[in-house]
Structure formats: structure tokens, C-alpha cells
Design a protein around this motif. Structure first.
Motif, PDB file in Angstrom:
ATOM      1  N   ASN A   1      -2.600  -1.390  -3.355  1.00 29.94           N
ATOM      2  CA  ASN A   1      -3.466  -0.242  -3.098  1.00 29.94           C
ATOM      3  C   ASN A   1      -2.636   1.039  -3.091  1.00 29.94           C
ATOM      4  OD1 ASN A   1      -5.400   1.518  -2.167  1.00 29.94           O
ATOM      5  ND2 ASN A   1      -5.633   0.569  -0.169  1.00 29.94           N
TER       6      ASN A   1
ATOM      7  N   GLY B   1      -7.543  11.814  -4.139  1.00 30.74           N
ATOM      8  CA  GLY B   1      -8.221  12.854  -3.370  1.00 30.74           C
ATOM      9  C   GLY B   1      -7.311  14.045  -3.177  1.00 30.74           C
TER      10      GLY B   1
ATOM     11  N   LEU C   1     -11.103   2.355  -9.301  1.00 31.50           N
ATOM     12  CA  LEU C   1     -10.731   3.750  -9.089  1.00 31.50           C
ATOM     13  C   LEU C   1     -11.785   4.392  -8.206  1.00 31.50           C
ATOM     14  CD1 LEU C   1      -9.168   6.401  -9.638  1.00 31.50           C
ATOM     15  CD2 LEU C   1     -10.622   6.705 -11.643  1.00 31.50           C
ATOM     16  N   THR C   2     -11.344   5.005  -7.102  1.00 34.59           N
ATOM     17  CA  THR C   2     -12.253   5.691  -6.187  1.00 34.59           C
ATOM     18  C   THR C   2     -11.825   7.151  -6.093  1.00 34.59           C
ATOM     19  OG1 THR C   2     -12.524   3.667  -4.892  1.00 34.59           O
ATOM     20  CG2 THR C   2     -13.138   5.747  -3.815  1.00 34.59           C
ATOM     21  N   ILE C   3     -12.782   8.045  -6.183  1.00 36.28           N
ATOM     22  CA  ILE C   3     -12.528   9.468  -5.953  1.00 36.28           C
ATOM     23  C   ILE C   3     -12.888   9.749  -4.500  1.00 36.28           C
ATOM     24  CG2 ILE C   3     -13.088  11.831  -6.603  1.00 36.28           C
ATOM     25  CD1 ILE C   3     -11.612  10.198  -8.791  1.00 36.28           C
ATOM     26  N   ASP C   4     -11.887  10.136  -3.711  1.00 39.26           N
ATOM     27  CA  ASP C   4     -12.069  10.404  -2.294  1.00 39.26           C
ATOM     28  C   ASP C   4     -12.809  11.729  -2.105  1.00 39.26           C
ATOM     29  OD1 ASP C   4     -11.003   9.438   0.484  1.00 39.26           O
ATOM     30  OD2 ASP C   4     -10.687  11.618   0.455  1.00 39.26           O
TER      31      ASP C   4
ATOM     32  N   SER D   1      -6.422  -1.397  -6.313  1.00 39.97           N
ATOM     33  CA  SER D   1      -7.253  -0.202  -6.219  1.00 39.97           C
ATOM     34  C   SER D   1      -6.413   1.061  -6.212  1.00 39.97           C
ATOM     35  CB  SER D   1      -8.129  -0.254  -4.963  1.00 39.97           C
ATOM     36  OG  SER D   1      -7.332  -0.214  -3.798  1.00 39.97           O
TER      37      SER D   1
ATOM     38  N   THR E   1      -7.069   5.241  -5.234  1.00 38.23           N
ATOM     39  CA  THR E   1      -7.933   6.288  -4.691  1.00 38.23           C
ATOM     40  C   THR E   1      -7.232   7.619  -4.899  1.00 38.23           C
ATOM     41  OG1 THR E   1      -8.826   4.789  -3.022  1.00 38.23           O
ATOM     42  CG2 THR E   1      -9.116   7.156  -2.626  1.00 38.23           C
TER      43      THR E   1
ATOM     44  N   LYS F   1       0.863  -1.182   0.000  1.00 37.26           N
ATOM     45  CA  LYS F   1       0.000   0.000   0.000  1.00 37.26           C
ATOM     46  C   LYS F   1       0.902   1.235   0.000  1.00 37.26           C
ATOM     47  CE  LYS F   1      -3.597   2.466   2.496  1.00 37.26           C
ATOM     48  NZ  LYS F   1      -4.428   2.519   3.698  1.00 37.26           N
TER      49      LYS F   1
ATOM     50  N   TYR G   1      -3.134  11.719  -2.242  1.00 36.51           N
ATOM     51  CA  TYR G   1      -3.776  12.887  -1.647  1.00 36.51           C
ATOM     52  C   TYR G   1      -3.156  14.192  -2.130  1.00 36.51           C
ATOM     53  CZ  TYR G   1      -5.821   9.629   1.693  1.00 36.51           C
ATOM     54  OH  TYR G   1      -6.512   8.600   2.272  1.00 36.51           O
TER      55      TYR G   1
ATOM     56  N   ILE H   1      -3.121   5.300  -2.671  1.00 31.83           N
ATOM     57  CA  ILE H   1      -3.974   6.446  -2.357  1.00 31.83           C
ATOM     58  C   ILE H   1      -3.142   7.703  -2.582  1.00 31.83           C
ATOM     59  CG2 ILE H   1      -5.374   7.616  -0.624  1.00 31.83           C
ATOM     60  CD1 ILE H   1      -5.687   4.891   0.766  1.00 31.83           C
TER      61      ILE H   1
ATOM     62  N   ASN I   1       0.761   5.465   0.098  1.00 34.99           N
ATOM     63  CA  ASN I   1       0.006   6.704   0.301  1.00 34.99           C
ATOM     64  C   ASN I   1       0.905   7.849  -0.149  1.00 34.99           C
ATOM     65  OD1 ASN I   1      -2.227   5.439   1.775  1.00 34.99           O
ATOM     66  ND2 ASN I   1      -0.691   5.081   3.330  1.00 34.99           N
TER      67      ASN I   1
END
Length: 168
Positions: A107, A134, A153-156, A130, A132, A81, A111, A109, A83
Motif C-alpha cells: 500500500n 491526495g 487507485l484511490t483519489i483521496d 493499492s 492512494t 505500507k 500526500y 499513499i 506514506n
């Protein structure tokens, strides 16, 4: 971190100089680029996240970077993962961030920071992975910015109006 030819493999560090590694390094923990650059001697991938969690940030006014001339700058697979909070990621003729292909729950993410100057900015290529996005993430300036071969794909909800994302 004071070495110019290796990276810490785990823990919480900030760079004090540019780092050129001989081979890809598996990282976990928190790493602040502190305005410096991470690259690989052969132009290949300098950073791997294949288990555990990496928090990548940059506390300097002039952002540091993770770069690869001919490969992905950061590869995330297996149960890794990543970030991304700040910094610049460039993959040259490869991907800035490659999620997969043989990942089981890789994963990422994002930001903040900027993923740019690559053949593909972010390549998501396994249905078990995945991504994400944001905050004020900027994924622009690559031939393909976010390439969704498969995966989620996720939009935070933290996504701001300052964010810029190109999707292919």
C-alpha cells in the motif's frame, strides 16, 4: 542520522548528509530527507518497504530525494505500507515507486512530494496492492507517470488543485 553509507532500519530520523547505501535497505518508521539524497552505490534500488510502515517526508526548503539510476527508487511489497508526504523520488530507467509484483496488500499513499524523471513514475502491478493519491502530490515528468497494470487507485478527498498527476 549521521552515517553516509547506511540508513536506520526502524525509528524516527532525519538525515544530516547524503547517504549512498551498498544494498537495498528495508525501512520502517519516519524518515525526513532534510534536503539530502538517498541512493545506492550500484545505481540500484536503495529503499525497500516489505513489512511495517514507512513515513517519508522532507522538512527542508530545498527538497531531498530518493534516487536510483537503473532500478526503482522505492519498492513496496508484501505487507509494506509507504506514506509519502514530501521529497523527490526518481527511478531513472526503472520506477520511482514500484508496488508489487508479489505483494500481498502492498500500500502506498502519496500526500505530497514529486515523483519524476523515471521510466515509470509509479508502477502498480498486482491486484492485491493499492495506491492512494491526495494532497498536492506531483507525479509528472516520467515517460509513464502512473502505470496501472492492476490494483486499486484511490483519489483521496485531500487532493488539491495544486496536484499534478499523469496516468497511463
Amino acid at each position: 542520522w549521521t552515517s553516509g553509507n547506511s540508513l536506520p532500519i526502524t525509528g524516527n530520523y532525519y538525515l544530516t548528509q547524503n547517504v549512498v547505501v551498498d544494498k537495498m535497505t528495508v525501512l520502517t518508521g519516519t524518515l525526513c530527507l532534510n534536503g539530502y539524497t538517498i541512493s545506492a552505490k550500484d545505481g540500484g534500488c536503495p529503499v525497500e518497504v516489505s513489512s511495517g510502515e514507512l513515513n517519508l517526508t522532507d522538512c527542508a526548503a530545498e527538497l531531498g530525494s530518493v534516487i536510483a539510476a537503473k532500478d526503482q527508487a522505492i519498492v513496496v511489497y508484501s505487507s509494506g505500507k509507504a506514506n509519502i508526504f514530501n521529497g523527490v523520488i526518481r527511478g531513472g530507467s526503472g520506477s520511482g515507486i514500484h508496488i508489487g509484483p508479489f505483494a500481498a496488500n502492498g500500500n502506498v499513499i502519496i500526500y505530497g512530494g514529486k515523483i519524476t524523471g523515471s521510466q515509470t513514475g509509479i508502477y502498480l502491478n498486482s491486484s492485491r496492492n493499492s495506491l492512494t493519491i491526495g494532497g498536492d502530490a506531483n507525479v509528472t515528468g516520467s515517460t509513464r507517470n502512473v502505470y496501472l497494470d492492476s490494483g486499486v487507485l484511490t483519489i483521496d478527498p485531500s487532493l488539491t488543485q495544486a496536484a499534478r498527476i499523469g496516468i497511463t
